[in-house]
Design an enzyme around this catalytic site. Structure first.
Site, PDB file in Angstrom:
ATOM      1  N   GLY A  52       0.812  -1.223   0.000  1.00 10.48           N
ATOM      2  CA  GLY A  52       0.000   0.000   0.000  1.00 10.48           C
ATOM      3  C   GLY A  52       0.836   1.260   0.000  1.00 10.48           C
ATOM      4  O   GLY A  52       0.483   2.240  -0.639  1.00 10.48           O
ATOM      5  N   SER A  55       0.635  -2.623  -7.004  1.00 11.68           N
ATOM      6  CA  SER A  55      -0.428  -3.414  -7.665  1.00 11.68           C
ATOM      7  C   SER A  55      -0.439  -3.173  -9.170  1.00 11.68           C
ATOM      8  O   SER A  55      -1.487  -3.250  -9.818  1.00 11.68           O
ATOM      9  CB  SER A  55      -1.812  -3.052  -7.082  1.00 11.68           C
ATOM     10  OG  SER A  55      -1.858  -3.291  -5.715  1.00 11.68           O
ATOM     11  N   GLY A 108      -3.595  -6.308  -5.575  1.00 11.70           N
ATOM     12  CA  GLY A 108      -2.724  -6.854  -4.520  1.00 11.70           C
ATOM     13  C   GLY A 108      -2.730  -6.084  -3.212  1.00 11.70           C
ATOM     14  O   GLY A 108      -2.574  -6.664  -2.148  1.00 11.70           O
ATOM     15  N   GLU A 109      -2.874  -4.758  -3.272  1.00 16.41           N
ATOM     16  CA  GLU A 109      -2.773  -3.984  -2.036  1.00 16.41           C
ATOM     17  C   GLU A 109      -4.118  -3.518  -1.504  1.00 16.41           C
ATOM     18  O   GLU A 109      -4.195  -2.880  -0.449  1.00 16.41           O
ATOM     19  CB  GLU A 109      -1.873  -2.769  -2.288  1.00 16.41           C
ATOM     20  CG  GLU A 109      -0.424  -3.165  -2.377  1.00 16.41           C
ATOM     21  CD  GLU A 109       0.381  -2.227  -3.259  1.00 16.41           C
ATOM     22  OE1 GLU A 109       1.275  -1.574  -2.754  1.00 16.41           O
ATOM     23  OE2 GLU A 109       0.095  -2.162  -4.464  1.00 16.41           O
ATOM     24  N   MET A 110      -5.180  -3.824  -2.253  1.00 16.57           N
ATOM     25  CA  MET A 110      -6.483  -3.228  -1.951  1.00 16.57           C
ATOM     26  C   MET A 110      -6.897  -3.405  -0.497  1.00 16.57           C
ATOM     27  O   MET A 110      -7.277  -2.448   0.176  1.00 16.57           O
ATOM     28  CB  MET A 110      -7.539  -3.826  -2.890  1.00 16.57           C
ATOM     29  CG  MET A 110      -8.928  -3.239  -2.735  1.00 16.57           C
ATOM     30  SD  MET A 110      -9.077  -1.519  -3.193  1.00 16.57           S
ATOM     31  CE  MET A 110      -9.072  -0.653  -1.654  1.00 16.57           C
TER      32      MET A 110
END
Ligand code: FES
Ligand code: FES
Length: 887
Positions: free
Chosen positions: A520, A680, A846-848
């Site tokens: 993130g 991401s 991927g970071e959501m």
């Protein structure tokens, strides 16, 4: 010494063994069975080393071989091979339980022992049996499902063949097993420490134990005389710049005259064995003269603070963001809340330690000699350039081994500089396999943010203005520095329409561990503040937090805090998809308001930007002789499923079977520089470049009627095409207003947490996490949900437990690594709105779930108890203290 006979995977072996020899070393070093891993410095904390001894699980790192005469030992290699896998190995592959795969062999052995004893275990029995096995990637959900699936295979209720996707199922939107999953399940995938090199030197590194000091003298006279020692290397022995420059030239391979944080490297010692290197290192005497320690940004900003770097100010980056007139709008608002939010320094916690090996290809002498670095970089071309310049050697390659997770930690060079410097100095192959404690010391961390926030709304509940004045603790070195700050500003207004914004972000050097990427990288911190502030403000104006969020969702045609107008915004639909779950949860928590254990429900939303301003990527494709397609792209896959993405996009676009897609992604010698596996961005950017290359190839094939490389070349066309993908919205944010370019695509999610708070102990237990998410066209559902589930688990750790304290956080217990016992129910509801510029409509994910999870947890604690915990992590001690302020 004692003579011992062992039957390992059915084969009889005899050894003469000293009393201290442990089974892990014997398996890995003597028998080459490197499927058995180690992560926790042999403290019995990780389970990666688990094997079966005489029918029962054993942690091989703690098992003395002396006591095992005539024992039957089974390792993951003994269960099955990629050609003939065991049912449990197939179950892990088919359940999507393998991401990085570093925990997988230990998990599979624990499962084998469990199912031998209990063929149809309950979830509680599975959790009990796997309680010693850690996983950072999966959130444990798919691991539990893999054990259940394995049980159903063994009980002959179904078969692997029945579970494998059929060709009639198609390619897109189907959970085809990852290309590397079977090798990881069978222990044949080689991670860096699994690579044995003939006559390689083993390395030990002296690191600073203090946060700030001048190096006065180094005495290696005793160390150099120790057995097996090849020599010692200090900064003055490095021929290049000695600086690992990502954006700013401030981080040395080895410190020359000053150390700036606990863990800074001072000296490398090389010996024939690791034990010899460690023993000799203990005799080195380094004299340090303490310097004032700046332990937070405020310390570094004081007028009398000394500069941490002579060439750079302590306030190393500053960026405002001004949209409209926030101060005026707040004055005219019906309600305003004001609060301070703090997030902690945190470790990304990949299970694999930070290993690198380096060797000379063919010849070791002369300027033509080629040095090969093998590590787990997620940006091999860029890191190669950094190493060439720092070490002063041009002829180098970088090869990526399988990677035991990374979560941002490998955005920068970590252990490669040490290994490369030693290989060049000694002109020998070297292995640098640091401990977990040393890996924690040397690697980057998530930045701590301190945020002073004001948020206002009018009488109808419309957001009016948002102010956020925040300090970012840079730590000792810049790394990707302002990229993190800019990302936090690019996503500052989160999911919402906020007409007036006034923010100031200041990044400050300190003597803390250096911050860099961490799942993130910036947005999770600022979104924590915004999403908690949303609940505070909803509370103040008497609106339900669900309706307040929905009412204030950004709509197409409105602008983010950067001023950029959005064309597509999926949040309202996701809120509506969440509505029945939220209404159910609200009713349920009402029944649990009395007594010691109180239940709460909390929401968080997030809009994570992908394909940043000016981001560019490339990928090459080549038509093969058999009509298959080779893909050449430096697209690391440390566990996210990028290999699946490349394969499935290629097969779907070209209409060929998956088996005919060949990937070349791990070597600087045969790939183009495609950019980092971070932000991401891999699906959106490299996937986009891939589709562009495939379009060119398809056109050439259609024009010529060719179906193979031979036919294409005979028709006078190239068989290879280079594709690219670029976000044209480029350039920096305006330095005065923070207005300007934006991400090309967004992934959206709404997160709901249901939890219980023990009001006496302060302990928080997550009951369930529900996510609605829209990441465009789904390529591989298992990979998508796997990323979300891992992100939720990591987000809960960030919210409740984890913190890296330099010098104190030394292993997985002191880090409070999430275990299967802390795991919780997860439900994911997926919507698919194709992204106009995404590869076949897809974007990244991927970071959501790292972005909305922590505020959803804190909002749920408030909902349960009425208290706000604005300093992460919300440990039981903090919750208890807030509940009982007088005690
Ligand atoms: S290496 Fe044995 S438990 Fe971690
Ligand atoms: S898949 Fe378990 S640690 Fe990565």
């Amino acid at each position: 010494m004692k003579q011992i006979c062992l039957i390992v995977n059915g084969a009889r072996h005899e050894f003469v063994i000293g009393p201290e020899r442990v089974l892990l070393d014997l398996l890995r070093d003597d028998l080459g069975l490197t499927g058995t891993k180690q992560s926790c410095d042999r403290k019995g904390q990780c389970g990666a080393c688990m094997v079966i001894v005489n029918g029962r699980t054993a942690l091989s790192c703690l098992t003395k071989v002396h006591s095992l005469d005539n024992a039957q030992v089974t390792t993951v290699e003994g269960l099955g091979t990629p050609e003939n896998p065991h049912l449990i190995q197939q179950a892990f592959v088919l359940a999507g339980a393998i991401q990085c795969g570093y925990c997988t062999p230990g998990m599979i052995m624990a499962t084998k022992a469990l199912l031998d004893e209990i063929p149809d275990p309950s979830v509680d029995q599975i959790k009990k049996a796997l309680t010693r096995n850690l996983c950072r990637c999966t959130g444990y959900k798919k691991i539990i499902e893999a054990v259940q699936l394995a049980g159903s295979f063994i009980r002959r209720e179904t078969t692997p063949d029945a579970m494998y996707p059929k060709s009639s199922d198609g390619v897109m939107g189907v959970s085809h097993p990852r290309p590397s999953a079977l090798a990881k399940a069978c222990g044949t995938a080689h991670f860096t420490a699994d690579i044995r090199l003939k006559d390689a030197l083993e390395l030990a590194v002296l690191r600073s134990a203090v946060p700030h000091a001048r190096i006065v003298s180094i005495d290696v006279s005793a160390a150099e005389k120790m057995p097996g020692v090849a020599g010692v290397l200090t900064a003055s022995d490095i021929k290049g710049t000695n600086i690992l420059k990502y954006l700013v030239a401030d981080r040395p391979v080895l410190c020359k005259d000053r150390v700036r944080y606990i863990g800074d490297p001072i000296l490398i010692l090389a010996a024939d064995t690791q034990a010899q290197a460690d023993a000799a290192l203990a005799t080195v005497i380094v004299k340090l003269e303490p310097l004032p320690v700046m332990s937070c940004p405020e310390d570094s900003l004081r007028d009398d603070a000394i500069k941490i770097h002579d060439d750079f100010p302590n306030l190393c980056f500053e960026q405002p963001q001004i949209k409209g007139n926030a101060e005026e709008a707040l004055k005219n608002s019906a309600a305003v809340i004001e609060a301070q939010f703090n997030t902690q320094i945190n470790h990304q916690a990949p299970l694999e330690p930070e290993a690198t090996v380096a060797y000379w290809e063919e010849q070791e002498e002369g300027e033509d000699a080629k040095l090969v670095i093998v590590g787990r970089s997620i940006n091999i071309h860029f890191h190669l350039g950094m190493l060439q310049s720092a070490l002063g050697w041009e002829n180098m390659s970088y090869r990526e081994a399988y990677s035991g997770g990374q979560f941002g930690i490998k955005i920068d060079v970590i252990s490669e500089g040490i290994a490369g410097a030693a290989a060049l100095h000694f002109k020998r192959s070297v292995r640098y396999i640091p401990s977990l404690t040393e890996s924690m010391l040397m690697s980057s961390k998530r930045h701590a943010f301190k945020m002073d926030v004001k948020l206002g709304a009018d009488a109808q509940g419309n957001l009016t203005a948002y102010c956020n004045d925040y300090l970012v603790d840079k730590g000792a070195y810049y790394s990707i520095g302002h990229v993190v700050v800019n990302r936090s500003l690019l996503m500052l207004s989160g999911s919402y329409n906020i007409p007036n914004v006034n923010a100031r972000a200041r990044m400050v050097y300190t003597n803390n561990p250096w911050g860099s990427a961490a799942r993130g990288a910036g947005p999770p911190q600022v979104n924590f503040a915004l999403e908690c502030a949303m609940d505070m403000l909803a509370d103040k104006i008497g609106m339900d937090p669900f309706e307040f969020r929905l009412k204030n969702s950004l709509q197409p045609g409105q602008s983010k805090s950067t001023g950029r107008i959005v064309q597509q915004w999926c949040l309202p639909e996701l809120m509506e998809a969440m509505r029945p779950h939220y209404e159910r949860a609200v009713q349920e928590v009402k029944a649990h308001r009395q007594g010691r254990i109180k239940r709460g429900v909390g929401l968080g939303t997030g809009a994570f930007g992908i394909g940043g301003p000016g981001d560019v990527s490339v990928a090459a494709v080549e038509l093969d002789i058999d009509g298959g397609i080779s893909v050449y792209a430096a697209a690391a896959d440390p566990g996210e499923g990028n290999d699946s993405m490349l394969s499935q996009l290629t097969a779907a676009f070209m209409g060929i079977p998956l088996e005919k897609v060949r990937l070349y992604t791990r070597d600087t010698d045969n790939t183009a520089a495609s950019g980092p596996a971070a932000g991401s961005r891999i699906t959106y950017m490299i996937g986009g470049a891939l589709i562009n290359a495939l379009e060119q190839l398809k056109t050439a094939m259609q024009e010529t009627g060719a179906r193979t490389s031979e036919e294409l070349e005979t028709a006078g066309k190239s068989k290879r095409f280079l594709g690219s993908k670029k976000n044209e919205d480029a350039g920096p944010l305006d330095t005065q207003t923070g207005q300007g370019p934006s991400f090309e695509s967004q992934v959206h999610a709404v997160q709901m947490v249901e939890l219980e708070v023990d009001t006496e102990s302060g302990q928080v237990s997550i009951l369930k996490m529900t996510t609605t998410v829209d990441a465009g066209q789904v390529i591989n559902p298992q990979n998508l949900t796997g990323q979300l589930e891992g992100g939720m688990d990591m987000g809960v750790g960030f919210a409740l437990r984890e913190e890296y304290i330099a010098g104190k956080t030394r292993d997985w217990v002191s880090f409070k690594f999430p275990t299967i016992r802390n795991s919780f129910e997860m439900e994911t509801i997926v919507r698919e709105t194709p992204r106009p510029k995404g590869p076949l409509g897809a974007t990244g994910v991927g970071e959501m779930c790292m972005v909305p999870t922590a505020p959803a947890v804190i909002n749920a604690i408030k909902n349960a108890t009425g208290i706000w915990i604005c300093d992460l992590p919300a440990t039981p001690e903090k919750v208890k203290a807030a509940l009982n302020p007088e005690k």
